[in-house]
Scaffold this motif. Structure first.
Motif, PDB file in Angstrom:
ATOM      1  N   LYS A  46       0.814  -1.270   0.049  1.00  0.00           N
ATOM      2  CA  LYS A  46       0.049  -0.159  -0.146  1.00  0.00           C
ATOM      3  C   LYS A  46       0.719   1.242  -0.102  1.00  0.00           C
ATOM      4  CE  LYS A  46      -3.671   2.358   2.669  1.00  0.00           C
ATOM      5  NZ  LYS A  46      -4.465   2.283   3.706  1.00  0.00           N
ATOM      6  N   LEU A  47       0.916   2.018  -1.084  1.00  0.00           N
ATOM      7  CA  LEU A  47       1.565   3.338  -1.266  1.00  0.00           C
ATOM      8  C   LEU A  47       0.942   4.417  -0.838  1.00  0.00           C
ATOM      9  CD1 LEU A  47       3.355   2.735  -4.447  1.00  0.00           C
ATOM     10  CD2 LEU A  47       4.354   2.125  -2.329  1.00  0.00           C
ATOM     11  N   THR A  58       7.508  11.883  -2.665  1.00  0.00           N
ATOM     12  CA  THR A  58       8.033  10.725  -1.902  1.00  0.00           C
ATOM     13  C   THR A  58       6.958   9.782  -1.270  1.00  0.00           C
ATOM     14  OG1 THR A  58       9.853  12.300  -1.165  1.00  0.00           O
ATOM     15  CG2 THR A  58       9.504  10.328   0.178  1.00  0.00           C
ATOM     16  N   VAL A  59       6.944   8.516  -1.860  1.00  0.00           N
ATOM     17  CA  VAL A  59       6.053   7.511  -1.198  1.00  0.00           C
ATOM     18  C   VAL A  59       6.425   6.580  -0.318  1.00  0.00           C
ATOM     19  CG1 VAL A  59       4.838   7.836  -3.436  1.00  0.00           C
ATOM     20  CG2 VAL A  59       6.275   5.975  -3.222  1.00  0.00           C
ATOM     21  N   GLY A  60       5.534   6.268   0.585  1.00  0.00           N
ATOM     22  CA  GLY A  60       6.114   5.165   1.470  1.00  0.00           C
ATOM     23  C   GLY A  60       5.107   4.038   1.149  1.00  0.00           C
ATOM     24  N   ASN A  61       5.753   2.683   1.605  1.00  0.00           N
ATOM     25  CA  ASN A  61       4.790   1.543   1.665  1.00  0.00           C
ATOM     26  C   ASN A  61       4.241   1.329   2.903  1.00  0.00           C
ATOM     27  OD1 ASN A  61       3.911  -1.095   1.252  1.00  0.00           O
ATOM     28  ND2 ASN A  61       5.519  -1.909   0.499  1.00  0.00           N
ATOM     29  N   PRO A  69       6.266  -5.967  -0.042  1.00  0.00           N
ATOM     30  CA  PRO A  69       6.716  -5.072  -1.190  1.00  0.00           C
ATOM     31  C   PRO A  69       6.135  -4.676  -2.363  1.00  0.00           C
ATOM     32  CG  PRO A  69       7.972  -7.463  -1.357  1.00  0.00           C
ATOM     33  CD  PRO A  69       6.985  -7.493  -0.336  1.00  0.00           C
ATOM     34  N   VAL A  70       6.480  -3.527  -3.006  1.00  0.00           N
ATOM     35  CA  VAL A  70       5.756  -3.065  -4.311  1.00  0.00           C
ATOM     36  C   VAL A  70       6.859  -2.856  -5.130  1.00  0.00           C
ATOM     37  CG1 VAL A  70       4.458  -1.219  -5.386  1.00  0.00           C
ATOM     38  CG2 VAL A  70       3.807  -1.760  -3.081  1.00  0.00           C
ATOM     39  N   TYR A 118      -2.714   5.936  -8.213  1.00  0.00           N
ATOM     40  CA  TYR A 118      -2.190   4.573  -8.066  1.00  0.00           C
ATOM     41  C   TYR A 118      -3.317   3.579  -7.730  1.00  0.00           C
ATOM     42  CZ  TYR A 118       0.373   0.500  -6.618  1.00  0.00           C
ATOM     43  OH  TYR A 118       0.864  -0.682  -6.111  1.00  0.00           O
ATOM     44  N   GLY A 119      -3.524   2.656  -8.515  1.00  0.00           N
ATOM     45  CA  GLY A 119      -4.817   1.618  -8.461  1.00  0.00           C
ATOM     46  C   GLY A 119      -6.272   2.579  -8.627  1.00  0.00           C
ATOM     47  N   THR A 120      -6.912   2.535  -7.717  1.00  0.00           N
ATOM     48  CA  THR A 120      -7.982   3.470  -7.832  1.00  0.00           C
ATOM     49  C   THR A 120      -8.023   4.665  -6.904  1.00  0.00           C
ATOM     50  OG1 THR A 120      -9.110   2.029  -6.139  1.00  0.00           O
ATOM     51  CG2 THR A 120      -9.509   1.298  -8.439  1.00  0.00           C
TER      52      THR A 120
END
Length: 352
Positions: A160-161, A190-193, A198-199, A254-256
């Motif tokens: 999940k980003l 900057t994104v975090g998981n 892992p993505v 990202y996704g929906t």
């Protein structure tokens, strides 16, 4: 003791108007303090005149604590909550019935807008977002009477980003952009998981919207892996069509779920305008020069002056008559300078 009691009573009566005025000012002071605290937090707020209305109705949207003089867009969006945001971006909103409003000097506004059904089911919100200036959004729950309702889509997978820092557009326009070349930037964020898996090589969608129109989405894949609990800086290219100018909204999905939105103001390509101005000046001047050359070529020329032929006298019988000379300086043929008679020359005749 009586004089002392009277004096105390008189003092209390004198202080009574002051106490009443202080009591009246307490609510205003409390409201001012709350407003100052809200402004210090920097959280814009939105309120509605009604929490429910049917299609064709009208509601009044009020806001405060926004930046002064900012252009905002108000939309009724489906598949959205204040906590999750608008899933699917403005594609989930009734864009045609949206309304624009500009905040006042104090950062407040009040605008009436029609109630419309979004293209996706509810839960619905009234989504208010900035068009120009610093990015800011606010959502408030709204129920569209008679519109279908469906649960929000659940995310699949363990990754999940989420965006951890403010997005920005890096880069600058070159000289060719001034002449109509496509403007390009890099969307940096900057994104975090936040998930448990892992993505790897995530595929994002970047949408560019002009005005109230829905964004046009294009896929952009980022090469890399974001481990659980880790963060990464992502740079994705963004490019507009040739000659594009005005206010644009860049969205990242990202996704929906829409992760970020960033305004982008593109300057007008004045080089194209200058080219057309020069073309409108040079072409008529060239046509005028060509026309004048053609006119000078085909116009009739005046006849050249020729010497008049000498007139001849008709011949007489027995001898020809010499023509008269056109010059006055020539001497007659039968006279010479020495043979001309002189008045002072003495004669040899007449001596007696």
């Amino acid at each position: 003791m009586r004089p002392v009691g009277r004096r105390t009573g008189m003092r209390l009566l004198a202080l009574l108007p002051t106490l009443l005025s202080l009591l009246l000012l307490l609510p205003a002071v409390g409201a001012s303090a709350a407003s100052a605290a809200s402004a210090a937090e920097g959280r814009p707020t939105v309120t509605l005149s009604a929490q429910q209305a049917g299609k064709g109705g009208r509601i009044t949207v009020k806001g405060r604590d926004w930046h002064p003089g900012t252009l905002l867009m108000m939309l009724i969006c489906g598949r959205a909550t204040p906590a999750e945001g608008v899933i699917g971006g403005t594609n989930s909103c009734a864009n045609a019935q949206g309304r624009a409003v500009t905040t006042g000097r104090t950062g407040g506004f009040a605008k009436e807008m029609p109630v419309a059904e979004p293209p996706v089911p509810c839960p619905c919100v009234v989504h208010v977002a900035t068009v120009t200036g610093e990015q800011a959004t606010a959502d408030v729950v709204f129920e569209v009477a008679g519109h279908p309702t469906a649960p929000l889509p659940r995310e699949t997978g363990g990754g999940k980003l989420a965006v951890l820092a403010t997005t920005r557009l890096a880069g600058d326009s070159g000289l060719l952009t001034w002449f109509g070349a496509p403007a390009s930037r890099k969307l940096v964020l900057t994104v975090g998981n936040l998930g448990s898996a892992p993505v790897k090589d995530p595929v994002f969608e970047i949408g560019t919207a002009h005005g109230v129109y829905a964004p046009q989405w294009e896929e952009r894949q980022w090469r890399g892996t974001v481990a659980p609990g880790r963060k990464a800086q992502i740079e994705l290219p963004v490019e507009l069509a040739a000659g594009a100018h005005g206010d644009y909204q860049v969205s990242l999905r990202y996704g929906t779920k829409v992760l970020a939105e960033q305004p982008w103001r593109v300057g007008r390509p004045w080089g194209v305008t200058l080219f057309w101005i020069l073309l409108c000046v040079v072409v008529p001047a060239a046509v005028f020069r060509i026309g004048m050359a053609v006119v000078d070529k085909v116009r009739p020329r005046p006849a050249a002056s020729r010497p008049r032929p000498a007139r001849h006298r008709p011949r007489r019988r027995g001898r020809a008559v010499a023509p008269l000379s056109t010059t006055t300086s020539a001497s007659l043929p039968w006279f010479t300078p020495d043979s001309a008679p002189s008045e002072n020359r003495p004669t040899t005749k007449g001596h007696s």
